[in-house]
Structure formats: C-alpha cells, structure tokens
Write an enzyme that holds these catalytic residues in place. Structure first.
Site: not given
Ligand code: EPU
Length: 331
Positions: A160, A232, A327
C-alpha cells in the site's frame, strides 16, 4: 465548477463541498486546468474517493480524470501491454481483462476506485498487488504540466505504498497506466478460502476466479452505495520476529503472513479480539462481517468516524502493543 458538492465523490458519504472542482478528459485539458489554478491554492487529485475521509469542505481545487480509454500498445505470444486512462473504473478494467482472456488482475476484482489510484495506492487483495502487473505510469507534473513517465522501479512500490503517496506526494497527476497482462494461464488461488469455493482447481477458468473473488468480497465488505465506507480503514501492521514470537505464544490461533521485513498481523483479527466487531459509536460502526472496515450507518460526521477509529486504535495498542496506521487518508 465552484462550490461543488463532493457527496458523489467520496464513498464514506460525507456531505462536503470543494471550492473548485475540475474534471478533464485529455492531457491537454489537464494542462489548461493546471494553468488556471490560482497560485498558492491547495490542490487534491482524487479518483473515486474510495480511500478518503473529508473532514470538512475543501477550500482549494480538486482534480478528477475522465480519461477513459483502453488501448493495446504491445503484444507477444505470452503478454499484452494495455495503456489505460486514469479515469477508467478499476473493476471495468478487470472485467475487460477477464473477458479478453488476459491474466493478472482477476484477484483484484471489485476493488472500488479508478485506474489512476490503483497505481498510487498499489491496491492489493487475495495474494496479488497491482505492482506485479504495472509496466509504466505516465504522469503530468502539477507544477508545470510537464510529462514524466515512471518505470515500475521508480514508483518505489511496497505494501500500500508508492512514491506518489510518499516522497512525491501531490506533485504528479497520473494520466495513464500501462499494465502487462499474461495471455498464458496463470492463477493465484492459494489465499484464504479461494480454493474451497472452486469446484475443480485443475480446470478453473479466469471468469470463475473473478466470480469467486466477487462472491467473497460481497460476503465480507459492505457496498458503499448501501452503507458508506472506505474499505480497510487501517493497514495491516508488519512486526519484527521477536514481537511476533511473543504474540504467537500468547495467542496461538493468531493468523499471520510472513512478508519482506517481518510478519504481517491482520488488523481485522486484532480489532475483533478487542471486541469491536459490529460495535457502534454514534452513527459510525465497526463492520459486523470485517472488523477492518469502519462504516457510516447513516448521517455519521467525520468526527464520529475518527472517534471510533481512535477508540479502536487505542484498544489494539493497549491489548497488543501495536500501533496501527490508517489506510484511509484524512483530508
Ligand atoms: N480477520 C478476523 N476478523 C475480522 C477480519 C479479519 O479474524 O473481522 C482475519 C481473517 O480471518 C483472516 C485475516 O484476518 O485470517 C485476514 O483477513 P482478510 O482475508 O479478510 O483480509 P485483511 O487482511 O483483513 C486485506 C486487505 C483488503 C483485501 C483483503 C483480501 C489491507 C489493509 N486490506 O484485508 O483490502 O481485500 O486483504 O486480500 O491490506 C482495502 O484495502 O480496502 C481492502 C479491503
């Protein structure tokens, strides 16, 4: 346009206005617009406003690209080079690639925003970052209208991060991005639960992968047309291995991803552990299906959004000792 409402230009749904707002459809038009901006005026170039939180009216000039062409500028048996206008809606570009059989951006399906912002933000999802497919980024200097083309290396990409968000912030307007897509099948299916949603991984098509990504996103992420949000709200922090080891000992179920420079801990998981998932403060709330997203339940002020974000940030700092960076950009 003067005193222009920004309501349709920010996905958080803030009802604010810009003193001046210009939309341009060509590089020549952008140069003319730049020449008319009063000196000393603050200038903000926006895309779809899907990563911004306006904290009040913008007392300067806002620029928006309406360059919406997609042209093929090179092709071999393996690759295709597509030069895309910064104003193309990102997901329209993904749909174009999928329908033409071009591999590389399908995991980035349904990310809100426009092509120009994809190169500034280095958007990423489901194991892919846009930097993986960027060839060059064409820009215009805001100060004098001169063209500068950045190679991928010169964009200084990280998670990012890019030169356009940091070292050269606000200095260049992205006008075209050239992407290198593959004509040879190559899919990334290992992130999260993608594989579990695919019937037969050995014969899966590009279109099926897009459909699965769209389905996963729709399950977790709120539609800004229904409930204002900017995806996010925080970035996932990267911690060093000693902090990671102590956290893993205390929380054996903690998800994590090894990355360059340390271990990435999902902020959404930490926020959920702090009990914030689905909780409200006034008209702002932590989304009940993805704790990394803060939503406007209707009529929230920027103050309410910031208040819940700061409360969340403090909880995570108190429980895990980790500082989260936003972010979303506060304007
Ligand atoms: N998780 C939880 N609780 C929650 C959310 C997530 O336990 O409420 C856990 C999930 O179970 C998983 C891990 O956290 O083990 C990662 O969750 P997820 O795959 O949903 O992705 P994220 O790391 O929360 C990032 C990006 C998203 C992107 C997703 C999928 C960032 C800041 N965000 O989110 O990007 O869609 O990965 O690849 O890196 C955005 O930038 O606006 C965005 C939505």
């Amino acid at each position: 346009m003067e005193n222009y409402s920004l309501l349709r230009h920010n996905t958080f749904g803030m009802n604010v206005s810009a003193k001046r707002f210009f939309e341009y459809s060509s590089v020549d038009e952008l140069r003319k617009v730049i020449a008319c901006i009063p000196s000393g005026d603050s200038i903000l170039h926006i895309g779809a406003g899907s990563n911004l939180l306006f904290t009040g009216d913008f007392e300067g000039t806002i620029l928006h690209s309406n360059i919406t062409t997609i042209e093929c500028v090179g092709e071999s048996d393996e690759n295709v080079l597509l030069r895309v206008g910064a104003g193309v809606v990102w997901d329209d570009f993904v749909r174009y690639c999928v329908s033409h059989g071009y591999y590389g951006v399908e995991n980035l399906s349904l990310i809100p925003g426009e092509v120009g912002a994809s190169a500034v933000q280095n958007i990423g999802a489901y194991g892919v970052e846009v930097k993986d497919v960027i060839d060059v980024v064409e820009t215009i200097a805001i100060s004098d209208g001169k063209e500068r083309v950045f190679s991928r290396k010169e964009c200084e990409y990280g998670y990012r991060r890019s030169v356009f968000k940091e070292r050269l912030k606000g200095e260049y307007a992205v006008v075209y991005v050239t992407y290198r897509l593959s004509k040879i099948p190559s899919l990334k299916l290992s992130y999260g639960n993608i594989l579990s949603k695919i019937n037969d991984a050995s014969s899966v098509t590009l279109k099926e992968v897009r459909d699965v990504i769209v389905e996963i996103r729709k399950e977790k992420l709120p539609d800004p047309e229904v409930m204002g949000n900017a995806g996010s709200f925080f970035m996932n922090p990267v911690v060093d291995s000693s902090l990671f080891q102590s956290l893993k000992a205390a929380y054996p179920d903690m998800p994590f991803f090894e990355v360059d420079g340390g271990v990435k801990i999902p902020a959404g998981w930490m926020i959920e552990q702090c009990g914030w998932k689905g909780k409200s403060l006034g008209n702002a709330a932590v989304h009940d299906k993805q704790a990394l997203v803060i939503v406007n339940k209707g009529g929230a002020t920027s103050g309410e959004i910031i208040a819940i974000a700061e409360a969340v940030r403090k909880s995570v700092k108190d429980k895990f000792g980790i500082d989260m960076l936003t972010e979303v950009n506060y304007i």
